[in-house]
Design a protein around this motif. Structure first.
Motif, short mmCIF file in Angstrom:
data_model
loop_
_atom_site.label_atom_id
_atom_site.label_comp_id
_atom_site.label_asym_id
_atom_site.label_seq_id
_atom_site.Cartn_x
_atom_site.Cartn_y
_atom_site.Cartn_z
N SER A 130 8.79 -24.20 4.46
CA SER A 130 9.98 -24.58 3.76
C SER A 130 10.05 -25.57 2.49
CB SER A 130 10.86 -25.49 4.72
OG SER A 130 11.02 -24.60 5.99
N ILE A 131 8.88 -25.84 2.09
CA ILE A 131 8.55 -26.62 0.82
C ILE A 131 8.88 -25.81 -0.55
CG2 ILE A 131 7.21 -28.07 -0.62
CD1 ILE A 131 5.48 -28.49 2.10
N PRO A 132 9.93 -26.22 -1.44
CA PRO A 132 10.10 -25.47 -2.64
C PRO A 132 8.77 -25.52 -3.46
CG PRO A 132 12.00 -26.81 -2.07
CD PRO A 132 11.07 -27.16 -1.05
N MET A 133 8.32 -24.64 -4.09
CA MET A 133 7.20 -24.69 -4.82
C MET A 133 7.30 -25.84 -6.05
SD MET A 133 4.76 -23.09 -3.81
CE MET A 133 5.03 -23.58 -2.29
N GLU A 134 8.60 -25.70 -6.61
CA GLU A 134 8.72 -27.00 -7.69
C GLU A 134 8.58 -28.32 -7.15
OE1 GLU A 134 12.89 -25.57 -6.31
OE2 GLU A 134 11.01 -24.67 -6.99
N VAL A 135 8.97 -28.67 -5.78
CA VAL A 135 8.83 -29.89 -5.26
C VAL A 135 7.26 -30.35 -5.11
CG1 VAL A 135 9.24 -31.02 -3.15
CG2 VAL A 135 11.04 -29.90 -4.31
N LEU A 136 6.84 -28.76 -4.56
CA LEU A 136 5.23 -29.21 -4.27
C LEU A 136 4.58 -29.44 -5.66
CD1 LEU A 136 2.57 -28.67 -2.54
CD2 LEU A 136 2.47 -26.40 -3.35
N ASP A 137 4.85 -28.78 -6.56
CA ASP A 137 4.17 -29.32 -7.86
C ASP A 137 4.27 -30.56 -8.61
OD1 ASP A 137 2.59 -26.87 -7.93
OD2 ASP A 137 4.21 -25.59 -8.76
N SER A 138 5.77 -31.00 -8.66
CA SER A 138 6.17 -32.01 -9.42
C SER A 138 6.34 -33.38 -8.47
CB SER A 138 7.56 -31.74 -9.86
OG SER A 138 8.40 -31.70 -8.84
N GLU A 139 6.48 -33.18 -7.00
CA GLU A 139 6.61 -34.32 -6.38
C GLU A 139 5.22 -34.66 -5.38
OE1 GLU A 139 10.19 -34.53 -4.50
OE2 GLU A 139 11.25 -33.96 -6.17
N ILE A 140 4.78 -33.66 -4.89
CA ILE A 140 3.76 -33.72 -3.77
C ILE A 140 2.22 -33.70 -4.16
CG2 ILE A 140 2.97 -32.75 -1.41
CD1 ILE A 140 5.73 -31.86 -0.99
N LEU A 141 1.98 -32.67 -5.00
CA LEU A 141 0.62 -32.73 -5.32
C LEU A 141 0.07 -34.00 -6.14
CD1 LEU A 141 -0.05 -29.08 -6.63
CD2 LEU A 141 -0.89 -29.94 -4.46
N PRO A 142 0.97 -34.50 -6.88
CA PRO A 142 0.48 -35.77 -7.66
C PRO A 142 0.05 -36.94 -6.58
CG PRO A 142 2.45 -34.91 -8.80
CD PRO A 142 2.15 -34.07 -7.46
N THR A 143 0.68 -36.85 -5.50
CA THR A 143 0.26 -37.93 -4.41
C THR A 143 -1.00 -37.77 -3.72
OG1 THR A 143 1.56 -36.88 -2.62
CG2 THR A 143 2.87 -38.26 -3.92
N PHE A 144 -1.46 -36.56 -4.01
CA PHE A 144 -2.80 -36.24 -3.39
C PHE A 144 -3.94 -36.39 -4.31
CE2 PHE A 144 -0.67 -32.27 -1.14
CZ PHE A 144 -0.15 -33.39 -0.34
N GLU A 145 -3.73 -37.09 -5.63
CA GLU A 145 -4.81 -37.34 -6.67
C GLU A 145 -5.42 -38.55 -6.10
OE1 GLU A 145 -5.79 -35.48 -8.87
OE2 GLU A 145 -4.33 -33.96 -9.09
N PHE A 146 -6.67 -38.96 -6.41
CA PHE A 146 -7.42 -40.07 -5.91
C PHE A 146 -6.80 -41.31 -6.45
CE2 PHE A 146 -10.82 -43.31 -6.25
CZ PHE A 146 -11.22 -43.18 -4.93
N GLY A 147 -6.28 -41.30 -7.92
CA GLY A 147 -5.74 -42.26 -8.05
C GLY A 147 -4.45 -42.99 -7.52
#
Length: 459
Positions: A290-307
């Motif tokens: 159910s997760i839109p790909m644009e949301v994954l790229d712009s909102e979710i993936l950045p929160t997985f970065e170590f910083g």
């Protein structure tokens, strides 16, 4: 923090098809994958609810009470204060009811809020639960083609193996990391925690770690237990009730159903090099659609970065551990610490002649290599390919014992004493200690990287 009774409770825990276990040897990226899995589950549920709400708005028969309840649920599960709120540590006493085999009430309440049960664990594969909720028999496949004379014996053998290898349902994600990197990270963790502090130096820690004298035992045993699970592909994952397949046609369809392992292998190194691709693999494995790909790229993936995780470390620091020396649980998040430490740390060869006699030293990486050879780790991984372990998975399990020697190999060779005791791998009995480490790549069945240290075990 873990008693034998809790270990027994863990192994007999009844599984549900929606259960998720994030499994690893300590310091392999467990918290990172916890964060990824929980974030994806929450986002998938949130956007799934939004889509259902939109569909209900176009449906005149939509129930207003149900809509309000869904909105309240969405508000509750939108965030978490700490990663362990929804993905608790499976194998610690505090998360189990002291007077029963049930999880603690707090764990059950949070799992109800999430809509499924998620755990992280450092238990080996053979110690994890395998039985479906409502069933007392480990999952195994029936073979309708065998005669009655051998059926009982084969079923007994299947059930014995199933108890160790075959879960009836649920999803298990196994997170791996290059062993020297995991060793260094584990050392910093245990030597900086206030309770049960490891007080000796890194060389002693590494020897204890290789000897299985550190919490959770030998890392090779841990890896091999899961490699066996990945190699056992003789079961089918079914979310429905087997009893429902009572018609002959259903039985035929059941036998033809594709067999899938409820295991996903995630490596720390691949997460670092291609976070998006590995995240998509997790989404596909957990059927999060159910997760839109644009949301994954712009909102979710950045929160997985170590910083990002370091900036929000209060969500990830273990609640039950107090630290010394202002230690940061999210320490570096780098690849290669282990290689550097293993190259620079000398260890005694054990050939001293009495208290005042001479002692020889070798780099720790040579001791590490000899240890992996003695345990025949790569040979055992190789043998599992005959039992169903696929080549790509075997490659990953082999890569966990790599060290890269693009340094000055001649200087490394000069640093080794010529008279150190050795135990070569089968087929390498005439090799010197460093030759064992720098074995020619043409001897390896899987890889062709120059100056790459591979553990051969005579393959």
């Amino acid at each position: 923090i873990t008693s034998p009774s809790t270990i027994q409770k863990c192994q007999s825990f009844p599984l549900r098809p929606t259960d998720v276990f994030i499994c690893s040897y300590p310091k392999s990226g467990t918290t990172w994958v916890q964060h990824i899995v929980l974030s994806l589950i929450l986002a998938d549920r949130r956007y799934g609810q939004l889509q259902r709400k939109k569909n209900d708005e176009n449906d005149d028969a939509g129930d207003e009470g149900q809509k309000q309840q869904e909105e309240e649920e969405e508000e509750i599960i939108d965030n978490y204060d700490h990663v362990s709120d929804f993905a608790p540590f499976f194998d610690i006493d505090a998360h189990w009811d002291a007077n029963s085999n049930s999880l603690s009430e707090n764990v059950k309440v949070n799992h109800d809020r999430l809509g499924r049960r998620v755990f992280n664990t450092h238990l080996r594969w053979d110690m994890l639960p395998k039985c479906r909720e409502g069933s007392s028999v480990p999952h195994s496949n029936n073979n309708d083609d065998v005669d009655d004379a051998t059926a009982e014996k084969e079923e007994e053998e299947q059930q014995r193996k199933a108890q160790q290898l075959r879960p009836a349902c649920g999803k298990f994600i196994y997170v791996t990391r290059n062993l020297p990197d995991a060793c260094v990270s584990f050392y910093h963790h245990l030597s900086n925690q206030m309770e049960g502090t490891y007080t000796q130096g890194f060389a002693n820690f590494a020897l204890d770690w290789m000897g299985g004298n550190i919490p959770y035992g030998s890392p090779l045993d841990h890896l091999l237990s899961f490699a066996m699970g990945f190699g056992d592909n003789c079961y089918a994952e079914r979310d429905g009730d087997d009893a429902a397949a009572n018609a002959e046609g259903d039985k035929i369809q059941q036998k033809q159903q594709k067999h899938e392992r409820p295991l996903l292998l995630i490596s720390y190194e691949r997460l670092k090099s291609n976070l998006r691709e590995e995240t998509l693999r997790i989404m596909n494995f957990l059927n999060l659609t159910s997760i839109p790909m644009e949301v994954l790229d712009s909102e979710i993936l950045p929160t997985f970065e170590f910083g990002y995780m370091q900036q929000h470390s209060n969500k990830f620091q273990p609640k039950s551990v107090n630290w010394l020396n202002d230690y940061q649980f999210l320490r570096r998040g780098k690849i290669g610490d282990g290689e550097k430490m293993f190259m620079e740390t000398p260890v005694e060869t054990g050939d001293g002649q009495g208290e005042e006699g001479p002692h020889s030293f070798i780099p720790l990486f040579v001791k590490f290599r000899m240890w992996v050879n003695e345990e025949e780790y790569c040979l055992r991984i190789w043998n599992l390919m005959y039992e169903g372990l696929d080549r790509e998975t075997a490659d990953i399990f082999h890569s966990l014992v790599w060290l890269d020697l693009n340094e000055n190999v001649d200087e490394l060779r000069k640093s080794l004493p010529t008279d150190i005791p050795r135990r070569a791998s089968p087929g390498c009995t005439d090799s010197s200690p460093l030759d064992l480490v720098l074995a020619p790549t043409q001897k390896t069945p899987f890889f062709a990287f120059s100056r790459r240290i591979l553990i051969l075990d005579g393959i």
